[in-house]
Write a protein that holds these residues in place. Structure first.
Motif, PDB file in Angstrom:
ATOM      1  N   PRO A 220       0.832  -1.203   0.000  1.00  0.00           N
ATOM      2  CA  PRO A 220       0.000   0.000   0.000  1.00  0.00           C
ATOM      3  C   PRO A 220       0.866   1.254   0.000  1.00  0.00           C
ATOM      4  O   PRO A 220       1.889   1.315   0.684  1.00  0.00           O
ATOM      5  N   GLY A 221       0.482   2.219  -0.801  1.00  0.00           N
ATOM      6  CA  GLY A 221       1.202   3.492  -0.842  1.00  0.00           C
ATOM      7  C   GLY A 221       2.378   3.510  -1.791  1.00  0.00           C
ATOM      8  O   GLY A 221       3.001   4.554  -1.971  1.00  0.00           O
ATOM      9  N   ILE A 222       2.687   2.392  -2.423  1.00  0.00           N
ATOM     10  CA  ILE A 222       3.860   2.332  -3.307  1.00  0.00           C
ATOM     11  C   ILE A 222       3.666   3.242  -4.517  1.00  0.00           C
ATOM     12  O   ILE A 222       4.633   3.755  -5.075  1.00  0.00           O
ATOM     13  N   GLU A 223       2.404   3.488  -4.890  1.00  0.00           N
ATOM     14  CA  GLU A 223       2.133   4.342  -6.040  1.00  0.00           C
ATOM     15  C   GLU A 223       2.216   5.827  -5.677  1.00  0.00           C
ATOM     16  O   GLU A 223       2.232   6.678  -6.551  1.00  0.00           O
ATOM     17  N   SER A 224       2.284   6.141  -4.384  1.00  0.00           N
ATOM     18  CA  SER A 224       2.378   7.531  -3.931  1.00  0.00           C
ATOM     19  C   SER A 224       3.835   7.982  -3.881  1.00  0.00           C
ATOM     20  O   SER A 224       4.719   7.189  -3.552  1.00  0.00           O
ATOM     21  N   SER A 225       4.034   9.248  -4.177  1.00  0.00           N
ATOM     22  CA  SER A 225       5.392   9.796  -4.094  1.00  0.00           C
ATOM     23  C   SER A 225       5.765   9.970  -2.621  1.00  0.00           C
ATOM     24  O   SER A 225       4.887  10.012  -1.753  1.00  0.00           O
ATOM     25  N   PRO A 226       7.055  10.086  -2.325  1.00  0.00           N
ATOM     26  CA  PRO A 226       7.464  10.328  -0.937  1.00  0.00           C
ATOM     27  C   PRO A 226       6.817  11.579  -0.348  1.00  0.00           C
ATOM     28  O   PRO A 226       6.431  11.584   0.825  1.00  0.00           O
ATOM     29  N   LEU A 227       6.646  12.609  -1.155  1.00  0.00           N
ATOM     30  CA  LEU A 227       6.003  13.830  -0.670  1.00  0.00           C
ATOM     31  C   LEU A 227       4.547  13.565  -0.293  1.00  0.00           C
ATOM     32  O   LEU A 227       4.074  13.999   0.765  1.00  0.00           O
ATOM     33  N   GLU A 228       3.832  12.820  -1.139  1.00  0.00           N
ATOM     34  CA  GLU A 228       2.440  12.479  -0.834  1.00  0.00           C
ATOM     35  C   GLU A 228       2.349  11.634   0.436  1.00  0.00           C
ATOM     36  O   GLU A 228       1.445  11.827   1.257  1.00  0.00           O
ATOM     37  N   GLN A 229       3.296  10.715   0.603  1.00  0.00           N
ATOM     38  CA  GLN A 229       3.308   9.888   1.807  1.00  0.00           C
ATOM     39  C   GLN A 229       3.555  10.740   3.048  1.00  0.00           C
ATOM     40  O   GLN A 229       2.924  10.534   4.086  1.00  0.00           O
ATOM     41  N   GLN A 230       4.465  11.710   2.951  1.00  0.00           N
ATOM     42  CA  GLN A 230       4.738  12.600   4.076  1.00  0.00           C
ATOM     43  C   GLN A 230       3.506  13.442   4.410  1.00  0.00           C
ATOM     44  O   GLN A 230       3.195  13.658   5.584  1.00  0.00           O
ATOM     45  N   GLN A 231       2.800  13.907   3.388  1.00  0.00           N
ATOM     46  CA  GLN A 231       1.593  14.698   3.617  1.00  0.00           C
ATOM     47  C   GLN A 231       0.509  13.852   4.292  1.00  0.00           C
ATOM     48  O   GLN A 231      -0.167  14.307   5.216  1.00  0.00           O
ATOM     49  N   GLN A 232       0.366  12.623   3.836  1.00  0.00           N
ATOM     50  CA  GLN A 232      -0.624  11.725   4.431  1.00  0.00           C
ATOM     51  C   GLN A 232      -0.252  11.434   5.887  1.00  0.00           C
ATOM     52  O   GLN A 232      -1.123  11.419   6.766  1.00  0.00           O
ATOM     53  N   LEU A 233       1.015  11.224   6.150  1.00  0.00           N
ATOM     54  CA  LEU A 233       1.478  10.968   7.507  1.00  0.00           C
ATOM     55  C   LEU A 233       1.196  12.171   8.407  1.00  0.00           C
ATOM     56  O   LEU A 233       0.708  12.015   9.540  1.00  0.00           O
ATOM     57  N   ALA A 234       1.456  13.376   7.911  1.00  0.00           N
ATOM     58  CA  ALA A 234       1.189  14.586   8.696  1.00  0.00           C
ATOM     59  C   ALA A 234      -0.302  14.712   8.988  1.00  0.00           C
ATOM     60  O   ALA A 234      -0.695  15.059  10.113  1.00  0.00           O
ATOM     61  N   THR A 235      -1.137  14.409   8.011  1.00  0.00           N
ATOM     62  CA  THR A 235      -2.587  14.468   8.201  1.00  0.00           C
ATOM     63  C   THR A 235      -3.040  13.462   9.257  1.00  0.00           C
ATOM     64  O   THR A 235      -3.829  13.787  10.148  1.00  0.00           O
ATOM     65  N   LEU A 236      -2.532  12.248   9.167  1.00  0.00           N
ATOM     66  CA  LEU A 236      -2.910  11.212  10.133  1.00  0.00           C
ATOM     67  C   LEU A 236      -2.439  11.572  11.543  1.00  0.00           C
ATOM     68  O   LEU A 236      -3.163  11.357  12.519  1.00  0.00           O
ATOM     69  N   ARG A 237      -1.241  12.125  11.654  1.00  0.00           N
ATOM     70  CA  ARG A 237      -0.735  12.541  12.969  1.00  0.00           C
ATOM     71  C   ARG A 237      -1.607  13.643  13.561  1.00  0.00           C
ATOM     72  O   ARG A 237      -1.877  13.655  14.763  1.00  0.00           O
ATOM     73  N   GLU A 238      -2.045  14.562  12.720  1.00  0.00           N
ATOM     74  CA  GLU A 238      -2.915  15.642  13.195  1.00  0.00           C
ATOM     75  C   GLU A 238      -4.255  15.076  13.664  1.00  0.00           C
ATOM     76  O   GLU A 238      -4.801  15.512  14.677  1.00  0.00           O
TER      77      GLU A 238
END
Length: 107
Positions: free
Chosen positions: A65-83
């Protein structure tokens, strides 16, 4: 979309757990070296096993999961989930301080 991604992650996680945690290629390489030391004809069979295991690893990686996302998109998703976690923790603390929940005593 987020719920869909979480469902895909859970499915992929369950699949990886079923397949086991054996991702090491070293035992196969060791078997190949042993066959070569003995001048055994089994070396071709061992090489085929290694090739098959490498192909399985490639497939597992492409299905992650997430392999199709760029590292930047993954970082943004991680920041959203942390929030979201931070917000939910704040709400939990708020509700706990309101003492709205009566915990029944065990008798």
């Amino acid at each position: 979309m987020r719920g869909e991604a979480r469902g895909m992650m859970a499915t992929a996680q369950a699949k990886l757990e079923k397949e086991g945690d054996d991702c090491s290629l070293l035992p196969l390489v060791h078997d190949i070296i042993k066959c070569m030391d003995k001048d055994s004809q089994d070396v071709h069979q061992e090489l085929a096993k290694l090739k098959s295991r490498i192909q399985e690893a490639r497939e597992q990686i492409s299905n992650m999961p997430g392999i199709e996302s760029s590292p930047l998109e993954q970082q943004q998703q991680l920041a959203t989930l942390r929030e979201q976690v931070r917000t939910k923790n704040q709400l939990l603390q708020k509700y706990k301080s309101l003492c709205m929940f009566d915990v029944p005593k065990a008798s």
